[in-house]
Design an enzyme around this catalytic site. Structure first.
Site, PDB file in Angstrom:
ATOM      1  N   ARG A   1       9.604 -13.884   5.005  1.00 28.84           N
ATOM      2  CA  ARG A   1      10.603 -12.830   5.162  1.00 28.84           C
ATOM      3  C   ARG A   1      11.622 -13.149   6.239  1.00 28.84           C
ATOM      4  O   ARG A   1      11.284 -13.648   7.308  1.00 28.84           O
ATOM      5  CB  ARG A   1       9.917 -11.532   5.600  1.00 28.84           C
ATOM      6  CG  ARG A   1       9.299 -10.765   4.488  1.00 28.84           C
ATOM      7  CD  ARG A   1       8.802  -9.474   5.086  1.00 28.84           C
ATOM      8  NE  ARG A   1       7.877  -8.793   4.209  1.00 28.84           N
ATOM      9  CZ  ARG A   1       7.083  -7.804   4.604  1.00 28.84           C
ATOM     10  NH1 ARG A   1       7.098  -7.409   5.867  1.00 28.84           N
ATOM     11  NH2 ARG A   1       6.296  -7.222   3.748  1.00 28.84           N
TER      12      ARG A   1
ATOM     13  N   ARG B   1      -3.468 -10.256  11.997  1.00 25.74           N
ATOM     14  CA  ARG B   1      -3.521  -8.895  11.451  1.00 25.74           C
ATOM     15  C   ARG B   1      -4.483  -8.828  10.271  1.00 25.74           C
ATOM     16  O   ARG B   1      -5.190  -7.840  10.090  1.00 25.74           O
ATOM     17  CB  ARG B   1      -2.116  -8.433  11.037  1.00 25.74           C
ATOM     18  CG  ARG B   1      -1.234  -8.121  12.240  1.00 25.74           C
ATOM     19  CD  ARG B   1       0.191  -7.828  11.835  1.00 25.74           C
ATOM     20  NE  ARG B   1       0.298  -6.583  11.065  1.00 25.74           N
ATOM     21  CZ  ARG B   1       1.373  -6.252  10.355  1.00 25.74           C
ATOM     22  NH1 ARG B   1       2.408  -7.063  10.300  1.00 25.74           N
ATOM     23  NH2 ARG B   1       1.417  -5.118   9.701  1.00 25.74           N
TER      24      ARG B   1
ATOM     25  N   ARG C   1      11.071 -11.621  12.013  1.00 23.61           N
ATOM     26  CA  ARG C   1      10.517 -10.616  12.927  1.00 23.61           C
ATOM     27  C   ARG C   1       9.173 -11.123  13.461  1.00 23.61           C
ATOM     28  O   ARG C   1       8.429 -11.771  12.730  1.00 23.61           O
ATOM     29  CB  ARG C   1      10.297  -9.284  12.204  1.00 23.61           C
ATOM     30  CG  ARG C   1      11.587  -8.622  11.714  1.00 23.61           C
ATOM     31  CD  ARG C   1      11.280  -7.247  11.168  1.00 23.61           C
ATOM     32  NE  ARG C   1       9.961  -7.241  10.498  1.00 23.61           N
ATOM     33  CZ  ARG C   1       9.157  -6.186  10.433  1.00 23.61           C
ATOM     34  NH1 ARG C   1       9.528  -5.045  10.966  1.00 23.61           N
ATOM     35  NH2 ARG C   1       8.012  -6.265   9.809  1.00 23.61           N
TER      36      ARG C   1
ATOM     37  N   LYS D   1       0.820  -1.218   0.000  1.00 22.44           N
ATOM     38  CA  LYS D   1       0.000   0.000   0.000  1.00 22.44           C
ATOM     39  C   LYS D   1       0.854   1.270   0.000  1.00 22.44           C
ATOM     40  O   LYS D   1       0.596   2.189  -0.772  1.00 22.44           O
ATOM     41  CB  LYS D   1      -0.927  -0.025   1.221  1.00 22.44           C
ATOM     42  CG  LYS D   1      -1.756   1.216   1.414  1.00 22.44           C
ATOM     43  CD  LYS D   1      -2.837   0.981   2.463  1.00 22.44           C
ATOM     44  CE  LYS D   1      -2.263   0.619   3.837  1.00 22.44           C
ATOM     45  NZ  LYS D   1      -1.676   1.781   4.540  1.00 22.44           N
TER      46      LYS D   1
ATOM     47  N   ARG E   1      -9.028   4.174   8.830  1.00 20.72           N
ATOM     48  CA  ARG E   1      -8.724   2.791   9.188  1.00 20.72           C
ATOM     49  C   ARG E   1      -9.972   2.104   9.750  1.00 20.72           C
ATOM     50  O   ARG E   1     -10.034   0.895   9.819  1.00 20.72           O
ATOM     51  CB  ARG E   1      -7.593   2.804  10.221  1.00 20.72           C
ATOM     52  CG  ARG E   1      -7.064   1.439  10.553  1.00 20.72           C
ATOM     53  CD  ARG E   1      -5.613   1.510  10.942  1.00 20.72           C
ATOM     54  NE  ARG E   1      -4.747   1.540   9.770  1.00 20.72           N
ATOM     55  CZ  ARG E   1      -3.439   1.695   9.816  1.00 20.72           C
ATOM     56  NH1 ARG E   1      -2.845   1.859  10.967  1.00 20.72           N
ATOM     57  NH2 ARG E   1      -2.726   1.691   8.715  1.00 20.72           N
TER      58      ARG E   1
END
Ligand SMILES: [Zn+2]
Length: 216
Positions: free
Chosen positions: A125, A169, A158, A13, A88
């Site tokens: 990742r 999320r 992470r 985004k 949001r």
């Protein structure tokens, strides 16, 4: 042009919002960056923000609103803007709707990526514990497993990139964003862009969707 960009975590985004701002010669207003900046500058607002975050709470609508409204008063925002990270929640969208300078949003661009693709992207990742370089198990693996190509230090995942965190999320994103999408769909302002693909391809789709819709 006054634009909003919506998209789940890991959809690119921010990258697309920056691209749109450059191509359309409008300003990029990223609320995440603005919040971090206030915290770093230790302004009165920043202190209130970090207090809320440290207490494990969401930054209240009013605080984010104050920041956005202040930013809109800058002369460079008069020619248009792309909002990134805002609204949001449906509450924020409804507040925008009765706010001068924000009530006349022309287009809302929703970046759509299947959850399975996001989970694969993010959970693969790897980040270097020393220099912060990023790798990906599938798309850009390090030459030696678990070792940074740049500095030789160990790589780690992470906490934000762990599959179970990503799933949580995404759940939160969908729960909060669906009402916003329905709201702007009802207004005839929503365009959906297929954002599963490389950055350049998605950029082309995004700019085309925005200019096509904006020209109507
Ligand atoms: Zn490194």
């Amino acid at each position: 042009m006054k634009l909003v960009v919506l998209g789940p975590p890991g959809a690119g985004k921010g990258t697309q919002a920056i691209m749109l701002a450059e191509r359309l010669h409008i300003v990029h207003i990223a609320t995440g960056d603005m919040l971090r900046e206030q915290i770093a500058l230790k302004t009165e607002l920043g202190t209130r923000i970090s207090r809320t975050i440290n207490a494990g709470q969401f930054v209240p609508n009013e605080l984010v609103f104050e920041l956005v409204k202040k930013r809109l008063k800058d002369s460079d925002a008069k020619g248009g803007f792309v909002l990134d990270g805002f609204p949001r929640t449906i509450e924020q969208a409804l507040m925008m709707d009765v706010t001068d300078g924000l009530s006349d949003i022309e287009l809302v661009c929703s970046l759509a990526v299947p959850d399975s693709v996001i989970i694969e992207r993010m959970s693969g990742r790897l980040t270097c514990s020393q220099c912060g370089a990023m790798f990906h198990l599938v798309y850009s693996p390090p030459q030696a497993a678990g070792i940074c190509d740049d500095c030789g230090a160990g790589l780690y995942q992470r906490p934000d990139d762990k599959a179970e965190t990503v799933v949580e999320r995404l759940k939160l994103y969908h729960a909060r964003t669906e009402p916003i999408i329905n709201f702007y769909t009802g207004r005839g302002l929503l365009v959906t862009v297929d954002a599963a693909g490389d950055i350049a391809t998605v950029s082309e789709r995004t700019i085309r969707a925005v200019t096509d819709k904006g020209a109507r």
